[in-house]
Enzyme design. Sequence first.
Site, PDB file in Angstrom:
ATOM      1  N   TYR A 233       0.659  -0.654  -0.006  1.00  0.00           N
ATOM      2  CA  TYR A 233       0.285   0.067  -0.028  1.00  0.00           C
ATOM      3  C   TYR A 233       0.944   1.560  -0.712  1.00  0.00           C
ATOM      4  O   TYR A 233       2.070   1.132  -0.495  1.00  0.00           O
ATOM      5  CB  TYR A 233      -1.196  -0.035   1.018  1.00  0.00           C
ATOM      6  CG  TYR A 233      -2.213   1.065   1.490  1.00  0.00           C
ATOM      7  CD1 TYR A 233      -2.959   0.900  -0.067  1.00  0.00           C
ATOM      8  CD2 TYR A 233      -2.518   2.006   2.042  1.00  0.00           C
ATOM      9  CE1 TYR A 233      -4.209   1.704  -0.244  1.00  0.00           C
ATOM     10  CE2 TYR A 233      -3.432   3.077   1.598  1.00  0.00           C
ATOM     11  CZ  TYR A 233      -4.258   2.846   0.235  1.00  0.00           C
ATOM     12  OH  TYR A 233      -5.831   3.291   0.542  1.00  0.00           O
TER      13      TYR A 233
ATOM     14  N   LYS B 139     -20.413 -20.599  -7.735  1.00  0.00           N
ATOM     15  CA  LYS B 139     -19.865 -20.446  -9.732  1.00  0.00           C
ATOM     16  C   LYS B 139     -18.480 -19.652  -8.998  1.00  0.00           C
ATOM     17  O   LYS B 139     -17.131 -20.638  -9.674  1.00  0.00           O
ATOM     18  CB  LYS B 139     -20.493 -19.421 -10.169  1.00  0.00           C
ATOM     19  CG  LYS B 139     -20.070 -19.268 -11.538  1.00  0.00           C
ATOM     20  CD  LYS B 139     -21.163 -20.392 -12.467  1.00  0.00           C
ATOM     21  CE  LYS B 139     -21.302 -20.281 -14.160  1.00  0.00           C
ATOM     22  NZ  LYS B 139     -21.899 -21.594 -14.421  1.00  0.00           N
TER      23      LYS B 139
END
Length: 752
Positions: free
Chosen positions: A37, A92
């Site tokens: 970050y 899925k």
Amino acid sequence: MGLDEDALDYHREEPPGKIEISTTKPTNTQRDLSLAYSPGVAAPCREIRDDAEQAYSYTAKGNLVGVVSNGSAVLGLGDIGPEASKPVMEGKGVLFKRFADIDVFDIELDQDTAEEMVTTVKAMGPTFGGINLEDIKAPECFEVEERLREEMDIPVFHDDQHGTAIISGAALLNAVDISDKELADLDIVFSGAGASAIATARFYVSLGATKENITMCDSGGIITTERAEAGDVNEFKQEFARDVPEGGLEEAMEGADVFVGLSIGGLVDEEMVRSMAENPIIFAMANPDPEIGYHDAKEARDDTVIVATGRSDYPNQVNNVLGFPFIFRGALDVRAKEINEEMKVAAAEALATLSREDVPDAVVKAYGDEPLQFGPEYIIPKPLDPRVLFEVAPAVARAAMESGAARRTLDLEAYVERLEARLGKSREMMRVVLNKAKSDPKRVVLAEGDDEKMVRAAHQLLDQGIAEPVLLGDREEVWAQMEELGLSFDPEIVDPDEDNLGPYAERLHDLRKRHGLTRREAEELIQDGNYLGSVMVEMGDADAMLTGLMHHYPAALRPPLQVIGTAEDADYAGGVYMLTFKNRVVFCVDATVNQDPSSDVLEEMTRHTAELARRFNVEPRAALLSYSDFGSVDNEGTRKVRSAADSLRADPTVDFPVDGEMQADTALVEDILTDSYEFSELDEPANILVFPNLEAGNIGYKLLQRLGGAEAIGPMLVGMDEPVHVLQRGDEVKDIVNLAGVAVVDAQDEEE
């Protein structure tokens, strides 16, 4: 408890749901966080600002698919809304990850119109490498997919339309071949005219079916031009309107070659099946109850009836998981702009071709040990077949490159190797050895040659160019096995009951006469495949040997030790397992041969295993293990290990780091090595673990395999004068092929 209760428990167990986000880079230190970050993250941001394509290099975009639904047509539940559709979309994501190592964000949209969905999904384009549309009702699903394909530059794929089309299309290609019919001549009837049926009909035309031979039925009967002109059907159904008399499904099926059911259960009876043409093809894919039951359809006629359903408890399951993970894998890896018709056809053809190949033992076991062999009961691969990934994805990638959809060109041979590595480190490691073997195949004797697994392994070795197998066994039995398995090849067979074994018996007598073996006993022993194979290798009539599939390890090892013996520079043989973890490879020695090795044996086993590791392109770092760290315990057992390590370090010919005695965690944990024992010769964790005795070695490798999740390759026999490997009873065909590859590379090294 019933299935529903089990499923509820499965989903609510902590943490709820089925997916999570995990990090792929270290986040253990302040520097790690500054790279992940602020402030370090600004560097890739600037690179992507200047060139948007760099998002594929610096972010997860290239392996990230958005699974998008509004919950308007979920399974057989209908319009249940976006929140209720989330378990399906998470599922899925599980399938994407499990079968093709693709990451997924599931996106459930509270939107009803096609316009809203198109606007929202298009705006998410920068996030994803591809979009999988799911469970959106017709006709809106057609518009949503069509517009997104036109307006986005990443693959967009509505699985409800195309998944069933591609998988059943693969089944159709094989069914037509088995039925001895021509695709263009087929009279095809559809029950159902929704998104899946229309997409499937279109796809069959892409495969070679004739559009004018397709009859489509909805709840109002046959879709005719008269109904279309009267405005009785929507614009998508009108595409398949036929100028035929009106009627129902019963009339449509009369004389048909193929029935494709994408409607509701129980619509078809046995009489309707009997009205079809000879050797009919029936794809009854309504779930959970097909239009006609599997057994009812098969028993309706005396000729060949090929039946596929959407159910896993019958042969020929049309399961979309055979398609979308691998289609997206190939599309993502070439950075395709779309998933076009050429890519879909390539996927279907690859699935059809794979169905004709020998099925791995692990797949057979996963489906109850029922035979899986190309024919009416097996026209499409099983979803758990790991080969689907590296057959379908490369086919899709190739089609994308050839059709102009790809923005990136791949070396497909290298690509297959990268795909295999996704399935586990062991495949990556074995690919190194198998590629070496293919460069110069050698003659490998399979001592138990009339066993079914040996015959199948011989076929794969020849087919893949890994080795030239020589099967020892009953010639008639080998031929019978080949016929039963449907394998067409011409292996070399040595039948002890028919062939002249006199020279081999004479050689066995010469080798063992000073050990009390008479000529008559030699003539009897040479009938044993283990002795015959050993003598063939010793005499140079073969380069290597595999045995042990049907014998206990000591019994299988005894003949090659007596006949071939150890190498000139070796006094001992040993057994090595290669254990592969996600990001690590470890060789464990000795786990099969030496019960209580001396210091000399430990030293020699370390040398042999280092040579073996280099055949796998692994630079060895050896640790001799004990329950003591560098003299912390001093007794006969620890001194033995310490002495072996001292001798190896003092030997100038040893060109790899080795140290000991040390505990297992010292050998494997870098912080312990560098912080507590900075004097150690190992500056990185060991990849060769030398155990102090057979008991520890056998226990150790099995604990690592079972609790550590490692895959084991072996045992590989080291120290022999000629390449010999002894299989474990119950090994699978892939294990035989892998060890044969190792044996070939051993033989290649012998020639250098």
